[in-house]
Design a protein around this motif. Structure first.
Motif, PDB file in Angstrom:
ATOM      1  N   LYS A   1       0.727  -1.256  -0.134  1.00 32.69           N
ATOM      2  CA  LYS A   1       0.034  -0.263  -0.003  1.00 32.69           C
ATOM      3  C   LYS A   1       1.069   1.289  -0.100  1.00 32.69           C
ATOM      4  O   LYS A   1       1.561   1.481   0.801  1.00 32.69           O
ATOM      5  N   GLN A   2       0.796   2.034  -0.840  1.00 37.57           N
ATOM      6  CA  GLN A   2       1.573   3.169  -1.388  1.00 37.57           C
ATOM      7  C   GLN A   2       0.656   4.612  -1.447  1.00 37.57           C
ATOM      8  O   GLN A   2       1.135   5.431  -2.012  1.00 37.57           O
TER       9      GLN A   2
ATOM     10  N   ARG B   1       0.513  17.735   2.205  1.00 35.15           N
ATOM     11  CA  ARG B   1       1.611  18.339   1.233  1.00 35.15           C
ATOM     12  C   ARG B   1       2.932  17.530   1.235  1.00 35.15           C
ATOM     13  O   ARG B   1       3.149  16.470   2.147  1.00 35.15           O
ATOM     14  N   VAL B   2       3.538  17.726  -0.033  1.00 35.07           N
ATOM     15  CA  VAL B   2       4.785  16.686  -0.116  1.00 35.07           C
ATOM     16  C   VAL B   2       5.709  17.092   0.960  1.00 35.07           C
ATOM     17  O   VAL B   2       5.898  18.109   1.337  1.00 35.07           O
ATOM     18  N   GLY B   3       6.270  15.912   1.508  1.00 35.40           N
ATOM     19  CA  GLY B   3       7.204  16.134   2.562  1.00 35.40           C
ATOM     20  C   GLY B   3       6.483  15.899   3.984  1.00 35.40           C
ATOM     21  O   GLY B   3       7.385  15.679   4.966  1.00 35.40           O
ATOM     22  N   ASP B   4       5.299  15.826   4.120  1.00 39.22           N
ATOM     23  CA  ASP B   4       4.593  15.528   5.258  1.00 39.22           C
ATOM     24  C   ASP B   4       4.927  13.860   5.788  1.00 39.22           C
ATOM     25  O   ASP B   4       5.079  13.149   4.985  1.00 39.22           O
TER      26      ASP B   4
ATOM     27  N   ILE C   1       6.419   4.292   9.469  1.00 34.41           N
ATOM     28  CA  ILE C   1       6.324   5.874   9.084  1.00 34.41           C
ATOM     29  C   ILE C   1       6.414   6.318   7.759  1.00 34.41           C
ATOM     30  O   ILE C   1       7.170   5.307   6.889  1.00 34.41           O
ATOM     31  N   ILE C   2       5.416   6.957   7.349  1.00 37.98           N
ATOM     32  CA  ILE C   2       5.399   7.123   5.789  1.00 37.98           C
ATOM     33  C   ILE C   2       5.553   8.750   5.428  1.00 37.98           C
ATOM     34  O   ILE C   2       5.493   9.591   6.585  1.00 37.98           O
ATOM     35  N   GLU C   3       5.935   9.057   4.108  1.00 37.06           N
ATOM     36  CA  GLU C   3       6.315  10.329   3.863  1.00 37.06           C
ATOM     37  C   GLU C   3       5.580  10.481   2.548  1.00 37.06           C
ATOM     38  O   GLU C   3       5.448   9.784   1.628  1.00 37.06           O
TER      39      GLU C   3
ATOM     40  N   LYS D   1       5.550   7.108   0.433  1.00 36.48           N
ATOM     41  CA  LYS D   1       6.436   6.138   0.565  1.00 36.48           C
ATOM     42  C   LYS D   1       6.918   5.633   2.043  1.00 36.48           C
ATOM     43  O   LYS D   1       6.689   6.506   2.978  1.00 36.48           O
ATOM     44  N   LYS D   2       7.128   4.205   2.380  1.00 38.39           N
ATOM     45  CA  LYS D   2       7.488   3.978   3.835  1.00 38.39           C
ATOM     46  C   LYS D   2       8.962   4.214   4.058  1.00 38.39           C
ATOM     47  O   LYS D   2       9.809   3.735   3.052  1.00 38.39           O
TER      48      LYS D   2
END
Length: 199
Positions: A97-98, A116-119, A133-135, A196-197
């Motif tokens: 799951k991504q 937002r990108v980077g969260d 933890i994902i980003e 991404k993880k």
């Protein structure tokens, strides 16, 4: 359900049932207060344990990534049932799951800022145990009826087909909107968040 009245002075006015003496009422209220406090501390203990486990998980990540922000990111679980939440967390751990798909309606209704990108986020299971933890790496707003099979595959749930995605997500959106007596619309905007993880 009914009250049994005893005859009052003069034989006409209802009074409290005979068993409701001041002593009985006092003991009853004391007992109820004790149960409430016991339950309150029980819940607080559970919440503290969950908070501490999330903090420890984030600190483990910081130990190998010391240049990241020290503040612990928001933690959450996917879906609205234990079965689905636990399964989705496991899919994230496995790298299957991504992506996730939240209605724009939900963000507005709950006054929550868009991702937002980077969260970064900590994904937990249903009971709050940290799993990953994902980003966030990409965010798109897409009408429900324009979601692609590619996105359904990246989200990675069920058989990863678009048909499965539409079926389970429509049902989910209907459930969360029913609380506010609002109706699902196939043109409603979905916030497609790719991630991404990282731990």
């Amino acid at each position: 359900e009914h009250l049994v009245y005893t005859e009052g002075v003069g034989g006409s006015n209802p009074s409290l049932p005979t068993y409701l003496t001041p002593t009985f009422v006092g003991v009853f209220l004391l007992f109820e207060s004790y149960n409430y406090l016991k339950y309150y501390f029980y819940i607080m203990n559970i919440m503290n344990k969950k908070h501490n486990s999330v903090e420890r998980f984030w600190n483990e990540y910081l130990n190998v990534n010391p240049y990241n922000k020290k503040e612990t990111p928001q933690s959450f679980y996917f879906c609205d049932t234990k079965k689905d939440a636990d399964e989705c967390a496991e899919l994230v751990v496995k790298g299957i799951k991504q992506a996730t798909a939240t209605s724009l309606w939900w963000f507005k209704k709950n006054n929550v800022s868009l991702p937002r990108v980077g969260d970064k986020y900590i994904v937990t299971d249903w009971v709050g145990n940290p799993r990953a933890i994902i980003e966030t790496i990409k965010v798109q707003q897409v009408p429900f009826n324009k979601i692609t099979s590619e996105f359904a595959e990246i989200e990675g749930e069920g058989d990863k087909s678009l048909d499965y995605w539409r079926k389970v997500h429509e049902a989910y959106y209907k459930r969360e909107m029913a609380t506010y007596i609002e109706k699902f619309d196939k043109n409603m905007i979905i916030v497609c968040e790719y991630f991404k993880k990282i731990f």
